[in-house]
Design a protein around this motif. Structure first.
Motif, PDB file in Angstrom:
ATOM      1  N   VAL A  72      10.434   4.909  -9.128  1.00 32.62           N
ATOM      2  CA  VAL A  72       9.661   4.275  -8.363  1.00 32.62           C
ATOM      3  C   VAL A  72       8.744   2.892  -8.827  1.00 32.62           C
ATOM      4  O   VAL A  72       7.955   2.431  -8.563  1.00 32.62           O
ATOM      5  N   SER A  73       9.339   2.754 -10.445  1.00 26.00           N
ATOM      6  CA  SER A  73       8.057   1.944 -10.418  1.00 26.00           C
ATOM      7  C   SER A  73       8.240   0.680  -9.677  1.00 26.00           C
ATOM      8  O   SER A  73       7.762  -0.531  -9.937  1.00 26.00           O
ATOM      9  N   ARG A  74       9.607  -0.090  -9.416  1.00 28.08           N
ATOM     10  CA  ARG A  74      10.199  -0.930  -8.323  1.00 28.08           C
ATOM     11  C   ARG A  74       8.453  -0.607  -7.202  1.00 28.08           C
ATOM     12  O   ARG A  74       8.639  -1.884  -6.410  1.00 28.08           O
ATOM     13  N   TYR A  75       7.846   0.048  -7.014  1.00 25.86           N
ATOM     14  CA  TYR A  75       7.062  -0.055  -5.627  1.00 25.86           C
ATOM     15  C   TYR A  75       6.052   0.655  -5.980  1.00 25.86           C
ATOM     16  O   TYR A  75       4.832   0.951  -5.839  1.00 25.86           O
ATOM     17  N   LYS A  76       5.555  -0.837  -6.038  1.00 28.84           N
ATOM     18  CA  LYS A  76       4.129  -0.941  -6.800  1.00 28.84           C
ATOM     19  C   LYS A  76       2.938  -1.205  -5.609  1.00 28.84           C
ATOM     20  O   LYS A  76       1.518  -0.953  -5.811  1.00 28.84           O
ATOM     21  N   TYR A  77       3.344  -0.494  -4.713  1.00 29.47           N
ATOM     22  CA  TYR A  77       2.464  -0.781  -3.427  1.00 29.47           C
ATOM     23  C   TYR A  77       2.231   0.777  -3.019  1.00 29.47           C
ATOM     24  O   TYR A  77       1.704   0.952  -1.870  1.00 29.47           O
ATOM     25  N   LEU A  78       2.726   1.636  -3.090  1.00 29.41           N
ATOM     26  CA  LEU A  78       2.770   3.019  -3.455  1.00 29.41           C
ATOM     27  C   LEU A  78       1.699   3.431  -2.878  1.00 29.41           C
ATOM     28  O   LEU A  78       0.241   3.057  -3.482  1.00 29.41           O
ATOM     29  N   ARG A  79       1.397   3.854  -1.866  1.00 26.36           N
ATOM     30  CA  ARG A  79       0.484   4.603  -0.950  1.00 26.36           C
ATOM     31  C   ARG A  79       0.364   6.676  -1.545  1.00 26.36           C
ATOM     32  O   ARG A  79      -1.127   7.027  -2.141  1.00 26.36           O
ATOM     33  N   ILE A  80       1.352   6.923  -1.765  1.00 36.64           N
ATOM     34  CA  ILE A  80       1.237   8.651  -1.433  1.00 36.64           C
ATOM     35  C   ILE A  80       2.598   8.933  -2.264  1.00 36.64           C
ATOM     36  O   ILE A  80       3.710   8.623  -2.650  1.00 36.64           O
ATOM     37  N   LEU A  81       2.917   9.546  -3.574  1.00 38.11           N
ATOM     38  CA  LEU A  81       3.624   9.771  -4.347  1.00 38.11           C
ATOM     39  C   LEU A  81       3.178  11.390  -4.825  1.00 38.11           C
ATOM     40  O   LEU A  81       2.511  11.568  -5.488  1.00 38.11           O
ATOM     41  N   ASP A  82       4.601  11.875  -4.287  1.00 35.72           N
ATOM     42  CA  ASP A  82       4.547  13.605  -4.302  1.00 35.72           C
ATOM     43  C   ASP A  82       5.110  14.002  -5.376  1.00 35.72           C
ATOM     44  O   ASP A  82       6.515  14.038  -5.735  1.00 35.72           O
TER      45      ASP A  82
ATOM     46  N   LYS B  83      -2.000   0.723  -8.484  1.00 31.85           N
ATOM     47  CA  LYS B  83      -3.639   0.872  -8.037  1.00 31.85           C
ATOM     48  C   LYS B  83      -3.584   1.061  -6.879  1.00 31.85           C
ATOM     49  O   LYS B  83      -4.874   1.091  -6.246  1.00 31.85           O
ATOM     50  N   HIS B  84      -2.287   1.171  -6.075  1.00 37.91           N
ATOM     51  CA  HIS B  84      -2.697   1.435  -4.131  1.00 37.91           C
ATOM     52  C   HIS B  84      -2.497   2.664  -3.985  1.00 37.91           C
ATOM     53  O   HIS B  84      -3.196   3.356  -2.839  1.00 37.91           O
ATOM     54  N   LEU B  85      -2.157   3.610  -4.930  1.00 34.71           N
ATOM     55  CA  LEU B  85      -2.276   4.792  -4.512  1.00 34.71           C
ATOM     56  C   LEU B  85      -3.286   6.218  -4.157  1.00 34.71           C
ATOM     57  O   LEU B  85      -4.503   5.864  -4.489  1.00 34.71           O
ATOM     58  N   ARG B  86      -3.482   6.242  -2.983  1.00 32.30           N
ATOM     59  CA  ARG B  86      -3.965   6.824  -2.347  1.00 32.30           C
ATOM     60  C   ARG B  86      -3.961   8.515  -2.622  1.00 32.30           C
ATOM     61  O   ARG B  86      -5.176   9.575  -2.389  1.00 32.30           O
ATOM     62  N   SER B  87      -2.645   9.210  -2.909  1.00 33.99           N
ATOM     63  CA  SER B  87      -2.620  10.423  -3.438  1.00 33.99           C
ATOM     64  C   SER B  87      -1.444  10.559  -3.745  1.00 33.99           C
ATOM     65  O   SER B  87      -0.480  10.111  -3.990  1.00 33.99           O
ATOM     66  N   LEU B  88      -1.716  12.037  -5.525  1.00 34.73           N
ATOM     67  CA  LEU B  88      -1.157  11.951  -6.309  1.00 34.73           C
ATOM     68  C   LEU B  88      -1.019  13.153  -6.658  1.00 34.73           C
ATOM     69  O   LEU B  88      -2.125  14.509  -6.522  1.00 34.73           O
ATOM     70  N   SER B  89       0.530  14.276  -6.581  1.00 30.64           N
ATOM     71  CA  SER B  89       0.677  15.479  -6.105  1.00 30.64           C
ATOM     72  C   SER B  89       1.630  15.589  -7.366  1.00 30.64           C
ATOM     73  O   SER B  89       2.886  15.471  -7.677  1.00 30.64           O
ATOM     74  N   LEU B  90       0.959  16.315  -8.699  1.00 30.50           N
ATOM     75  CA  LEU B  90       2.093  17.199  -9.371  1.00 30.50           C
ATOM     76  C   LEU B  90       2.045  18.446  -8.760  1.00 30.50           C
ATOM     77  O   LEU B  90       1.740  19.515  -9.965  1.00 30.50           O
ATOM     78  N   TYR B  91       1.579  18.983  -7.982  1.00 28.19           N
ATOM     79  CA  TYR B  91       1.013  20.547  -8.068  1.00 28.19           C
ATOM     80  C   TYR B  91       3.063  21.254  -8.132  1.00 28.19           C
ATOM     81  O   TYR B  91       4.087  21.195  -8.141  1.00 28.19           O
ATOM     82  N   ASN B  92       2.485  22.504  -8.779  1.00 28.66           N
ATOM     83  CA  ASN B  92       3.459  23.381  -9.041  1.00 28.66           C
ATOM     84  C   ASN B  92       4.003  22.719  -9.941  1.00 28.66           C
ATOM     85  O   ASN B  92       5.746  23.634 -10.022  1.00 28.66           O
ATOM     86  N   ASN B  93       4.161  22.278 -11.059  1.00 31.42           N
ATOM     87  CA  ASN B  93       5.076  21.435 -12.024  1.00 31.42           C
ATOM     88  C   ASN B  93       4.592  22.041 -13.445  1.00 31.42           C
ATOM     89  O   ASN B  93       3.739  22.311 -13.854  1.00 31.42           O
TER      90      ASN B  93
END
Length: 864
Positions: free
Chosen positions: A577-587, A604-614
């Motif tokens: 994940v650390s390679r992908y600095k242009y991520l918009r969605i991280l599930d 900083k480009h991230l639009r959606s971050l989900s930690l659902y059911n962790n």
């Protein structure tokens, strides 16, 4: 050849650059001239893109030119996104920054002078690269087509129930299968299960035929219990049993169906077997196993033996499969081989989808062309329906001839291949819809989509763009769903009011994989490397995140874990994940990490971050609050989370927030400063006793509060929640809805209300009266102490759906229920008194509700 989606990207970039926000900010930062040059070249290229995308099929050089353009376009998106991030950051510093943070920023890359220099260099580079590639456009002889004229003529949304009029040419097949199902087993084998396979190629309508049978009145009378399970490619016995039990439960609501699935998944096989036996014991049942791919006899015998233990005499299993060998393996009687439709039936089906009823009589020339088109479909209903939908309300002969004479039919193909018919319909989609459709490829086959998760995906990737300023992301997404449905690209649509679900056919899924193969990648155990062109990743199997991949691309925008229970479990995954600095969605749904790495705050480009059911995470880095572009933050089900991160007010773009935490008092002042917040869900916050004492959420549209054990009060009024339209309250044992509402002005304009498992609810609270002229949907479930509905319910002039389930003390509907002239659906389940009084045709008060279009009054507990 896979799609490039370039016209859509160019359109989006030009719209952004033309906006007032970009113009003003670029002038302030001294970048206006650079961006104008870029926009000019981009417009020249965009003008020939539609022609280029149509001609690339047979021209390798043109395809390579489009690939080069795509690389430039994607880099341009990232540069402009960085520009947007800087604008948001300036707003946050202005509103919430301190002297210390401002001094720190002077020495960082966010310093205006440093940023201006950096951005001007990047924009110059992008412009030069685009100029160089754009210069080659002349050698391809491309025509200028500025406007995408491929439009969709919309149909109304439908539902998944298959009525007799929906199915053409299958009466004979239906009759034969029903005859098999209603036959008694041989006397000497009366206790065994009869298994009847339906066999046929993909798209032939096996599932439709099975539904046709499943919903027949004769089957309803013959079988005490009916269950439907979609098996598909993953024949995991435990999951199949879970699905059978869930189907037997026949949950009344979507939410409870999902809860049941999760609860059952934590049981071991012995516990599941006991539940299965209890569900089936003594009942004559029909079980449909739809879309079976398993050829492992051992697995089938094990499943059959488990089912057979509780089977009453005469129980049957109906199987649909493409494979004759699977049918032979499972069937106890001869397979029903499904053939293609006759030419006349195919034409009838085509006309049904291409015209409004009776309209075809005015267009005999088009019907003749249609006859030639359906000949190419080889009797496959999916192909016929898709092309019929494509031509719906189009009355120019040249449009029909284009479909009939298209060269795609000349491609080499297998005898049973209907991909050309589907691809042709896809090629004639509007450009804005193509990439939205292609992203369905990130989900497994037979996945049940929920509208809001797809809307989140499309929105986070910037695909929901409208020329009308008053349209929300949800409005635009709904329009796209309508259009996909109109083209028969989605099916099994079920409407739950504000939420709806749907599926896509296996062959439509194959098409999505085909058009997205250079852009999207389903990561499974066979994948060794991630190609440079890939922008969207979807992990479908457990433990793959710990695998070492060769990854050339740094431009990945999306990481999904779409399957329940499959999530990130290793440090290796975060190094990826650390390679992908242009991520918009991280599930990171269903992940098992205890802490998040601090670099998350730099995405900083991230639009959606989900930690659902962790279930393990205890704390989050405060740096998450530096993600000014974040639109969706899902912390639902994070039951060990000790506190929300500090500085939430800085998330100025956050529009959808799901909270689970051990905190007794939520940081309401921070939440009230979330100026874009439209959707708020608070669930399993077991220590919270009260919410919203005096704070305002001026743009909040939907509030969902569930499973908060100690919550006692929830004061709501129009002064503090002026935009609230959707209120869902579930499983809150101590919540008294009248508490805290004694002296307030109640003018809430709600459109949807869902109350589930609220033991303190004896009647609807008086403050809901403010919604009498706006309420569209009211659903009451598992409210065991609900005794009466107020008289003002009959004043709900706009109410379209009233659903009441498992409210055993509710004895009557209010007087004046017949005054609800807008009411289209009434559903009453497991309310014994209401069942007795309002039973269809014979109930004492039936005449009060007989005007309603769709009525379902069922007492399922009598069937157990």
């Amino acid at each position: 050849m896979a799609e490039t989606f370039l016209f859509r990207i160019a359109d989006s970039l030009i719209a952004k650059l033309a906006s007032q926000l970009y113009e003003e900010a670029s002038r302030v930062m001294g970048l206006y001239h650079h961006l104008q040059e870029f926009t000019h070249t981009l417009s020249l290229v965009k003008a020939v893109l539609l022609d280029a995308e149509q001609k690339q099929e047979h021209n390798y050089e043109l395809r390579e030119w489009l690939r080069q353009l795509k690389r430039v376009f994607c880099d341009a998106e990232d540069v402009l996104d960085e520009f947007e991030c800087q604008i948001l950051q300036k707003q946050v510093v202005k509103a919430h920054g301190t002297t210390i943070t401002k001094v720190d920023r002077f020495f960082s890359s966010s310093n205006p002078l440093v940023f201006r220099y950096k951005m001007s260099q990047q924009i110059k580079d992008i412009t030069q690269r685009l100029d160089k590639v754009a210069a080659d456009r002349h050698k391809f002889g491309l025509q200028t087509i500025d406007v995408d004229r491929r439009v969709v003529h919309r149909r109304e949304m439908t539902h998944s129930h298959v009525s007799d009029s929906d199915v053409i040419g299958r009466e004979h097949d239906k009759g034969k299968i029903i005859h098999f199902l209603m036959q008694k087993n041989p006397i000497d084998d009366d206790q065994s299960l009869s298994v009847i396979p339906i066999v046929g190629m993909g798209g032939l309508g096996k599932t439709t035929l099975a539904k046709f049978v499943f919903n027949d009145d004769r089957i309803n009378e013959c079988f005490l219990l009916k269950m439907w399970v979609c098996v598909s490619e993953d024949f995991d016995i435990k999951q199949v049993i879970v699905k059978i039990i869930n189907s037997a439960n026949d949950s009344a609501s979507l939410a409870h169906a999902h809860d049941g699935q999760q609860n059952l998944n934590i049981l071991d096989m012995e516990q599941l077997q006991n539940q299965l036996r209890n569900k089936l014991a003594g009942k004559k049942f029909l079980l449909v196993l739809d879309d079976v791919w398993n050829e492992d006899r051992v697995k089938w015998v094990e499943l059959r033996n488990l089912i057979q233990v509780g089977a009453a005499a005469g129980s049957k299993i109906l199987v649909t499969t493409r494979s004759h060998s699977i049918a032979s393996l499972m069937g106890t009687v001869s397979s029903h081989i499904l053939q293609g439709l006759s030419l006349e039936d195919s034409l009838s089906l085509f006309i049904k989808w291409a015209f409004k009823e009776g309209e075809e009589e005015n267009y005999p020339q088009l019907v003749n062309i249609g006859r030639d088109i359906v000949k190419r479909c080889r009797g496959v209903p999916l192909a016929v329906r898709t092309l019929g939908s494509l031509l719906f309300s189009k009355f120019e002969a040249n449009e029909w001839e284009y479909v009939r004479d298209n060269e795609i039919w000349n491609l080499s193909q297998k005898r049973e291949d209907i991909l050309p018919a589907l691809k042709l319909s896809y090629d004639l989609m509007p450009s804005y819809l193509r990439q939205c459709f292609a992203l369905f490829s990130l989900y497994p086959k037979d996945y049940e989509f929920v509208n809001f998760e797809v809307t989140t995906l499309w929105g986070a990737l910037g695909l929901l763009v409208s020329l009308k300023n008053n349209m929300t992301q949800e409005d635009i997404a709904d329009q796209y769903f309508y259009e996909l449905l109109s083209r028969s690209f989605i099916q099994d649509f079920v409407n739950y009011g504000t939420t709806y679900t749907f599926k896509i056919h296996d062959l439509v899924h194959d098409l999505a994989l085909f058009v997205a193969k250079d852009e999207c990648l389903l990561v499974n155990s066979h994948i060794r490397s991630i190609p440079e062109s890939v922008r969207h990743l979807s992990f479908l199997e457990s433990d793959l995140d710990g695998k070492s991949f060769s990854a050339k691309s740094v431009g990945v925008r999306t990481i999904l874990f779409p399957k329940a229970g499959v999530g990130a479990k290793s440090e290796t995954f975060f190094s990826l994940v650390s390679r992908y600095k242009y991520l918009r969605i991280l599930d990171l749904s269903y992940s098992t990490v205890e802490t998040l790495p601090h670099f998350i705050g730099k995405l900083k480009h991230l639009r959606s971050l989900s930690l659902y059911n962790n279930k393990k995470i205890r704390r989050l880095p405060d740096s998450i609050c530096e993600l000014q572009s974040l639109q969706v933050l899902d912390l639902g089900g994070c039951q060990e989370l000790e506190a929300l991160p500090k500085g939430l007010r800085k998330l100025i773009s956050l529009r959808d927030f799901v909270i689970t935490t051990k905190q007794a008092v939520l940081p309401e002042n921070d939440i009230s400063n979330l100026s874009s917040l439209q959707y708020l869900t608070i669930e399993s916050c077991d220590n919270v006793k009260s919410l919203f004492s005096g704070i305002e959420l001026p743009v909040l549209k939907a509030l969902n509060v569930s499973s908060c054990k100690r919550l006692e009060s929830l004061p709501l009024d129009s002064k503090h929640f002026p935009a609230l339209e959707i209120l869902c309250l579930r499983i809150c044992d101590e919540l008294e809805l009248s508490k805290g509402h004694e002296d307030q002005n109640f003018n809430l304009k709600l459109k949807t209300i869902l109350f589930t498992s609220l033991p303190q609810l004896g009647t609807l609270p008086h403050w809901l009266q403010g919604s009498v002229n706006t309420l569209l949907s009211l659903r009451l479930e598992h409210c065991h102490n609900l005794e009466a509905l107020p008289d003002w319910l009959s004043m709900l002039s706009c109410l379209k759906a009233l659903d009441i389930a498992d409210c055993p003390k509710l004895r009557c509907l209010p007087d004046g229920i017949n005054c609800l002239t807008a009411l289209e659906r009434l559903e009453i389940i497991d309310c014994p008194e209401l069942f007795r009084k309002f039973t269809l045709q014979v109930g004492e008060y039936w005449n009060q509700i007989s005007h309603i279009k769709r009525i379902s009054i069922v007492e399922t507990k009598d069937l157990e």
